[in-house]
Design a protein around this motif. Sequence first.
Motif, short mmCIF file in Angstrom:
data_model
loop_
_atom_site.label_atom_id
_atom_site.label_comp_id
_atom_site.label_asym_id
_atom_site.label_seq_id
_atom_site.Cartn_x
_atom_site.Cartn_y
_atom_site.Cartn_z
N PRO A 106 0.81 -1.22 0.00
CA PRO A 106 0.00 0.00 0.00
C PRO A 106 0.85 1.28 0.00
O PRO A 106 0.47 2.28 -0.61
CB PRO A 106 -0.82 -0.10 1.29
CG PRO A 106 -0.86 -1.56 1.62
CD PRO A 106 0.45 -2.11 1.12
N ALA A 107 2.02 1.23 0.64
CA ALA A 107 2.89 2.41 0.67
C ALA A 107 3.44 2.72 -0.73
O ALA A 107 3.49 3.89 -1.13
CB ALA A 107 4.03 2.20 1.65
N VAL A 108 3.83 1.70 -1.47
CA VAL A 108 4.32 1.92 -2.84
C VAL A 108 3.18 2.47 -3.70
O VAL A 108 3.37 3.38 -4.50
CB VAL A 108 4.92 0.63 -3.44
CG1 VAL A 108 5.18 0.78 -4.94
CG2 VAL A 108 6.20 0.25 -2.71
N ARG A 109 1.98 1.94 -3.52
CA ARG A 109 0.83 2.42 -4.29
C ARG A 109 0.52 3.88 -3.96
O ARG A 109 0.20 4.67 -4.85
CB ARG A 109 -0.38 1.52 -4.07
CG ARG A 109 -0.17 0.17 -4.68
CD ARG A 109 -1.34 -0.78 -4.63
NE ARG A 109 -0.94 -1.96 -5.38
CZ ARG A 109 -0.90 -2.02 -6.71
NH1 ARG A 109 -1.31 -1.02 -7.43
NH2 ARG A 109 -0.48 -3.11 -7.31
N LEU A 156 -5.31 -7.23 -4.10
CA LEU A 156 -4.89 -5.89 -3.65
C LEU A 156 -5.79 -5.38 -2.53
O LEU A 156 -5.30 -4.79 -1.56
CB LEU A 156 -4.89 -4.91 -4.82
CG LEU A 156 -3.84 -5.14 -5.89
CD1 LEU A 156 -4.02 -4.13 -7.03
CD2 LEU A 156 -2.43 -5.08 -5.32
N GLY A 157 -7.08 -5.62 -2.67
CA GLY A 157 -8.00 -5.19 -1.62
C GLY A 157 -7.76 -5.91 -0.31
O GLY A 157 -7.71 -5.30 0.76
N LEU A 158 -7.59 -7.23 -0.38
CA LEU A 158 -7.30 -8.01 0.83
C LEU A 158 -5.98 -7.57 1.46
O LEU A 158 -5.87 -7.44 2.68
CB LEU A 158 -7.24 -9.50 0.51
CG LEU A 158 -8.56 -10.21 0.31
CD1 LEU A 158 -8.34 -11.58 -0.32
CD2 LEU A 158 -9.28 -10.34 1.64
N ASP A 159 -4.98 -7.32 0.63
CA ASP A 159 -3.68 -6.88 1.13
C ASP A 159 -3.79 -5.53 1.83
O ASP A 159 -3.25 -5.33 2.92
CB ASP A 159 -2.67 -6.82 -0.02
CG ASP A 159 -1.25 -6.62 0.47
OD1 ASP A 159 -0.78 -7.45 1.27
OD2 ASP A 159 -0.62 -5.63 0.06
N ASP A 160 -4.52 -4.62 1.22
CA ASP A 160 -4.70 -3.29 1.81
C ASP A 160 -5.46 -3.37 3.13
O ASP A 160 -5.07 -2.75 4.12
CB ASP A 160 -5.42 -2.37 0.81
CG ASP A 160 -5.48 -0.94 1.30
OD1 ASP A 160 -4.41 -0.34 1.54
OD2 ASP A 160 -6.59 -0.41 1.45
N LEU A 161 -6.55 -4.12 3.14
CA LEU A 161 -7.32 -4.27 4.38
C LEU A 161 -6.48 -4.92 5.48
O LEU A 161 -6.54 -4.50 6.64
CB LEU A 161 -8.58 -5.11 4.14
CG LEU A 161 -9.67 -4.44 3.31
CD1 LEU A 161 -10.77 -5.45 2.96
CD2 LEU A 161 -10.25 -3.23 4.02
N THR A 162 -5.69 -5.90 5.12
CA THR A 162 -4.83 -6.56 6.09
C THR A 162 -3.78 -5.60 6.63
O THR A 162 -3.53 -5.55 7.84
CB THR A 162 -4.16 -7.81 5.48
OG1 THR A 162 -5.19 -8.69 5.02
CG2 THR A 162 -3.29 -8.53 6.48
N ALA A 163 -3.19 -4.79 5.75
CA ALA A 163 -2.19 -3.81 6.18
C ALA A 163 -2.79 -2.80 7.15
O ALA A 163 -2.12 -2.33 8.06
CB ALA A 163 -1.59 -3.10 4.96
N SER A 166 -7.85 -4.32 9.21
CA SER A 166 -9.30 -4.57 9.16
C SER A 166 -9.66 -5.74 8.25
O SER A 166 -10.81 -5.90 7.88
CB SER A 166 -10.03 -3.30 8.70
OG SER A 166 -9.60 -2.92 7.42
N GLY A 167 -8.69 -6.54 7.90
CA GLY A 167 -8.94 -7.70 7.07
C GLY A 167 -7.92 -8.77 7.39
O GLY A 167 -7.00 -8.56 8.17
N ASP A 168 -8.10 -9.94 6.77
CA ASP A 168 -7.18 -11.04 7.01
C ASP A 168 -6.91 -11.76 5.69
O ASP A 168 -7.71 -12.59 5.27
CB ASP A 168 -7.74 -11.99 8.05
CG ASP A 168 -6.77 -13.09 8.42
OD1 ASP A 168 -5.62 -13.10 7.92
OD2 ASP A 168 -7.16 -13.97 9.20
N ILE A 169 -5.82 -11.42 5.08
CA ILE A 169 -5.46 -12.03 3.80
C ILE A 169 -5.23 -13.53 3.96
O ILE A 169 -5.46 -14.29 3.03
CB ILE A 169 -4.24 -11.32 3.17
CG1 ILE A 169 -4.18 -11.58 1.67
CG2 ILE A 169 -2.95 -11.70 3.88
CD1 ILE A 169 -3.24 -10.67 0.93
N ALA A 170 -4.82 -13.96 5.15
CA ALA A 170 -4.57 -15.38 5.39
C ALA A 170 -5.83 -16.22 5.29
O ALA A 170 -5.76 -17.41 4.98
CB ALA A 170 -3.91 -15.58 6.76
#
Length: 183
Positions: A106-109, A156-163, A166-170
Motif C-alpha cells: 500500500p505504501a508503494v501504491r 490488492l483489496g485483501l492486502d490493503d485491508l490486512t495492512a 481490518s482484514g485477514d489475507i490469510a
Amino acid sequence: MVKSPRLTKEDWLAAGFRALAADGPGALRAEALARTLKTTKGSFYWHFQDLPDYKAQMLALWRTKVATEVIDAVAQEPNAAAQLQRLLARAAEAPPDAFGGRAIEPAVRAWALTDSDVSAALSEVDAIRVAFVAKLLAGVGLTDPDLPQAIYAAYLGLDDLTAKGSGDIATGLPALTRLLLRP
C-alpha cells in the motif's frame, strides 16, 4: 570504542522501505535515513549517486522481489493448478518486516500517486502480475478475459485491508483459492 559494521546497499534500501511504509515518501531523505541507521550521509552517497538513484534502486529491488522472484518460485510447481495454489499462498505471506512488512505494497501504491517514476514502475509490475495470473487461470481452464484483473483486484483489496488491520489475507486468499479451483 566498538566500530559498527559497514552498512551495505541492502541495509540502506531496507531502511528506505521501512521508512516508506511507516512515514510515506517524504521520509526518503538521505539525512533522515542516516539518522535512523545511526550513520552519516557519506555512507548513503558511498552506495548511491543521489536520491533519484536511490529511489530507482528501491523500485528495481521491489520489482524483483514482488514480480520476478515470485513468478520464478511459482513456476517450479508441476502444473497450473499447483502454481495457482502456490501463488495465492505466497501472496498471503507478508514481506519481511526489514523491508516494510505488510504495509509496503500500500505504501508503494500511495507513493505512485505523487511520483511518475513510481507510477510507471507500479504499472509495469501490475501488468506482469495480471499477465501471470491470466496464464495460470488459462492453465486451469478459466479463460474469462476479465477474471485475472478481478482476482488481482481482490488480492490488492485483501492486502490493503490486512495492512490496515481490518482484514485477514490469510483467510481471504484461501477462500479465493477454493472458489477458483473447486471441481
